[in-house]
Write an enzyme that holds these catalytic residues in place. Structure first.
Site, mmCIF file in Angstrom:
data_model
loop_
_atom_site.group_PDB
_atom_site.id
_atom_site.type_symbol
_atom_site.label_atom_id
_atom_site.label_comp_id
_atom_site.label_asym_id
_atom_site.label_seq_id
_atom_site.Cartn_x
_atom_site.Cartn_y
_atom_site.Cartn_z
ATOM 1 N N GLY A 137 0.821 -1.211 0.000
ATOM 2 C CA GLY A 137 0.000 0.000 0.000
ATOM 3 C C GLY A 137 0.850 1.254 0.000
ATOM 4 O O GLY A 137 0.473 2.288 0.559
ATOM 5 N N ILE A 193 -0.428 6.616 4.220
ATOM 6 C CA ILE A 193 0.540 6.152 5.224
ATOM 7 C C ILE A 193 1.847 5.770 4.546
ATOM 8 O O ILE A 193 2.934 6.126 5.015
ATOM 9 C CB ILE A 193 -0.031 4.968 6.033
ATOM 10 C CG1 ILE A 193 -1.232 5.418 6.861
ATOM 11 C CG2 ILE A 193 1.039 4.374 6.945
ATOM 12 C CD1 ILE A 193 -1.940 4.283 7.599
ATOM 13 N N ARG A 210 -12.891 -0.002 4.797
ATOM 14 C CA ARG A 210 -14.344 -0.072 4.969
ATOM 15 C C ARG A 210 -14.990 1.147 4.334
ATOM 16 O O ARG A 210 -14.592 2.288 4.594
ATOM 17 C CB ARG A 210 -14.694 -0.148 6.456
ATOM 18 C CG ARG A 210 -16.179 -0.398 6.720
ATOM 19 C CD ARG A 210 -16.429 -0.663 8.190
ATOM 20 N NE ARG A 210 -17.813 -0.998 8.463
ATOM 21 C CZ ARG A 210 -18.263 -1.380 9.654
ATOM 22 N NH1 ARG A 210 -17.421 -1.467 10.669
ATOM 23 N NH2 ARG A 210 -19.543 -1.676 9.829
ATOM 24 N N ARG A 233 -19.153 -5.082 8.541
ATOM 25 C CA ARG A 233 -17.812 -5.491 8.965
ATOM 26 C C ARG A 233 -17.413 -6.820 8.321
ATOM 27 O O ARG A 233 -16.266 -7.027 7.943
ATOM 28 C CB ARG A 233 -17.767 -5.604 10.492
ATOM 29 C CG ARG A 233 -16.356 -5.772 11.064
ATOM 30 C CD ARG A 233 -16.383 -5.722 12.583
ATOM 31 N NE ARG A 233 -15.046 -5.829 13.156
ATOM 32 C CZ ARG A 233 -14.218 -4.817 13.330
ATOM 33 N NH1 ARG A 233 -14.584 -3.600 12.948
ATOM 34 N NH2 ARG A 233 -13.032 -5.011 13.859
ATOM 35 N N ASN A 250 -10.424 -8.504 3.028
ATOM 36 C CA ASN A 250 -9.073 -8.526 3.590
ATOM 37 C C ASN A 250 -8.543 -9.943 3.794
ATOM 38 O O ASN A 250 -7.336 -10.177 3.701
ATOM 39 C CB ASN A 250 -9.027 -7.727 4.895
ATOM 40 C CG ASN A 250 -8.906 -6.238 4.647
ATOM 41 O OD1 ASN A 250 -7.878 -5.761 4.185
ATOM 42 N ND2 ASN A 250 -9.968 -5.501 4.907
ATOM 43 N N ALA A 300 -2.851 -2.595 8.300
ATOM 44 C CA ALA A 300 -4.192 -2.425 7.736
ATOM 45 C C ALA A 300 -5.251 -3.056 8.629
ATOM 46 O O ALA A 300 -5.055 -4.145 9.164
ATOM 47 C CB ALA A 300 -4.247 -3.049 6.347
ATOM 48 N N ASP A 338 -1.796 3.663 19.090
ATOM 49 C CA ASP A 338 -2.664 3.855 20.259
ATOM 50 C C ASP A 338 -1.828 4.107 21.510
ATOM 51 O O ASP A 338 -2.162 4.955 22.345
ATOM 52 C CB ASP A 338 -3.550 2.626 20.458
ATOM 53 C CG ASP A 338 -4.270 2.236 19.185
ATOM 54 O OD1 ASP A 338 -5.030 3.060 18.661
ATOM 55 O OD2 ASP A 338 -4.055 1.111 18.708
ATOM 56 N N HIS A 373 -7.000 -3.485 18.055
ATOM 57 C CA HIS A 373 -6.862 -2.123 17.523
ATOM 58 C C HIS A 373 -8.236 -1.711 16.986
ATOM 59 O O HIS A 373 -8.502 -1.724 15.789
ATOM 60 C CB HIS A 373 -5.807 -2.078 16.424
ATOM 61 C CG HIS A 373 -5.690 -0.728 15.778
ATOM 62 N ND1 HIS A 373 -5.345 0.400 16.484
ATOM 63 C CD2 HIS A 373 -5.882 -0.328 14.495
ATOM 64 C CE1 HIS A 373 -5.323 1.445 15.662
ATOM 65 N NE2 HIS A 373 -5.651 1.024 14.457
ATOM 66 N N SER A 418 -4.976 9.680 9.867
ATOM 67 C CA SER A 418 -3.780 10.060 10.626
ATOM 68 C C SER A 418 -2.533 9.364 10.067
ATOM 69 O O SER A 418 -1.954 8.492 10.711
ATOM 70 C CB SER A 418 -3.973 9.726 12.103
ATOM 71 O OG SER A 418 -4.479 8.404 12.242
#
Length: 394
Positions: free
Chosen positions: A71, A76, A152, A158, A165, A190, A219, A247, A302
């Protein structure tokens, strides 16, 4: 010979002048003394050159580490690859070769990232491979950072995301299994990161399970930042927070064992905050929802802080954590703290000699136990969903 204008010739000239002045003033026959002095200085200079020449043979550059980033054309990836190339992940003296993988629609953007890496002229970067071929990307890699995944989208269940994935990580696991270096370290980023790592572990059985981790360092860093802000201390003085579990929004940011480094020794964060209600409510919700808050603020995810956390995770894993300090990593449970063995669950870990180990013997209160079990339950449910998706694929 000592070349004219070199530091050695200048020093010699100055010393000769000094000796001449001394000898004249003391009415010495300075010819023999000057000759001996010149011989000694010349021998010293020659010896210095010999020593430096011999040292140059012992100073051998490290072999490059091959780092895969999937990716890599995404946000990122774009933030991460220059950090790796600059040495923020593996150190300022470790050369790297970057393998960047992305999907076919992102091939042109991926080539643009490669062009920028070349233009940046990073001294540590010894090669760049930009490809949409998973086999080429995984060839001989020592470190794999799995950033790519199916995001998503609005209206998706979900289970739908999990299904997408599972297929991606099954294929990438197979490529790593066959083509990565035997000691390859894998970090899954991911989402759902824990369960994606679990799928990868299942389909790459020759990669030791201790070499497969997922990212909860972001986190962990967010928790450090919130305590730093609350107590108005530098974040470098906050240590030993814990992020337990998944996560996801069920993660449990735990400050019960965290401390502040002071000139008088480590002080308990819980005692310094002196507000258990804040630690059990607002502190946790801020850390759990920080990603969503950043998306709301900047309309983008982020990426910068995630890339930085990836570097932190791998640097500590490879080079080790400081004595008495632990960090949070999603790792394969061995049953510690009553967590089902085999789950990829975030624990406090310390690292040494390229290996992590779960910190043992921490006291778990009733509140923490309930939070830790709740996030474990979610992971068990995700595991079941993932396995159902695998069955549907057959």
């Amino acid at each position: 010979m000592i070349s004219e204008g070199s530091p050695y010739s200048i020093i010699l000239e100055e010393l000769i002048v000094v000796f001449l002045i001394i000898c004249i003033n003391m009415d010495y026959d300075y010819t023999e003394l000057l000759q001996k002095t010149l011989v000694v200085l010349f021998c010293g200079a020659l010896m210095g050159k010999i020593v430096r020449h011999m040292w140059s043979f012992t100073h051998v550059d490290k072999e490059p580490v091959i780092v895969l980033v999937t990716g890599a054309a995404g946000q990122i990836g774009y933030a991460l690859v220059p950090m790796i190339a600059r040495g923020l992940m593996l150190g300022p003296d470790q050369p790297v070769i970057l393998h960047m993988l992305d999907i076919e629609p992102a091939a042109e953007a991926l080539e643009g990232v490669k062009m920028e890496l070349i233009d940046a002229a990073f001294p540590l970067l010894k090669g760049v491979v930009a490809t949409t071929d998973v086999v080429e990307a995984c060839m001989n890699v020592n470190i794999a950072v799995m950033v790519g995944g199916f995001p998503r989208k609005e209206g998706m269940e979900r289970k739908d995301v999990m299904s997408k994935n599972v297929a991606i990580y099954k294929a990438q696991a197979s490529a790593l299994e066959q083509h990565a270096a035997a000691d390859c370290k894998v970090l899954v980023v991911a989402n759902p990161a824990n369960t994606n790592a679990l799928i990868l572990k299942e389909f790459a059985p020759s990669i030791p399970e201790k070499n497969i981790t997922c990212l909860t360092r972001l986190d962990h860093n967010r928790a450090l930042g919130q305590i730093s802000e609350r107590l108005n201390v530098p974040v470098s003085e906050v240590k030993n927070v814990i992020v337990w579990g998944n996560h996801s929004s069920t993660q449990y940011p735990d400050a019960n064992h965290a401390t502040i480094i002071t000139s008088n020794g480590d002080k308990s964060v819980r005692e310094l905050v002196a507000d258990d209600n804040w630690l059990k409510t607002e502190f946790q919700s801020i850390v759990q929802q920080r990603g969503a808050a950043i998306i709301k603020a900047r309309k983008l995810s982020s990426a910068l802080s995630a890339a930085s956390a990836i570097c932190d995770h791998m640097r500590d894993w490879v080079h080790g954590t400081s004595t008495g300090t632990w960090v949070s990593m999603g790792v394969c449970s061995d049953g510690s703290y009553g967590i089902e063995p085999g789950l990829i669950y975030s624990f406090p870990v310390s690292c040494q000699n390229g290996k992590w180990s779960i910190v043992q013997g921490l006291k778990i209160d009733e509140f923490s136990r309930a939070k830790m079990d709740a996030t474990a339950k979610e992971l068990i449910e995700e595991k079941s969903t993932a396995y159902t998706c695998l069955e549907l694929e057959k």
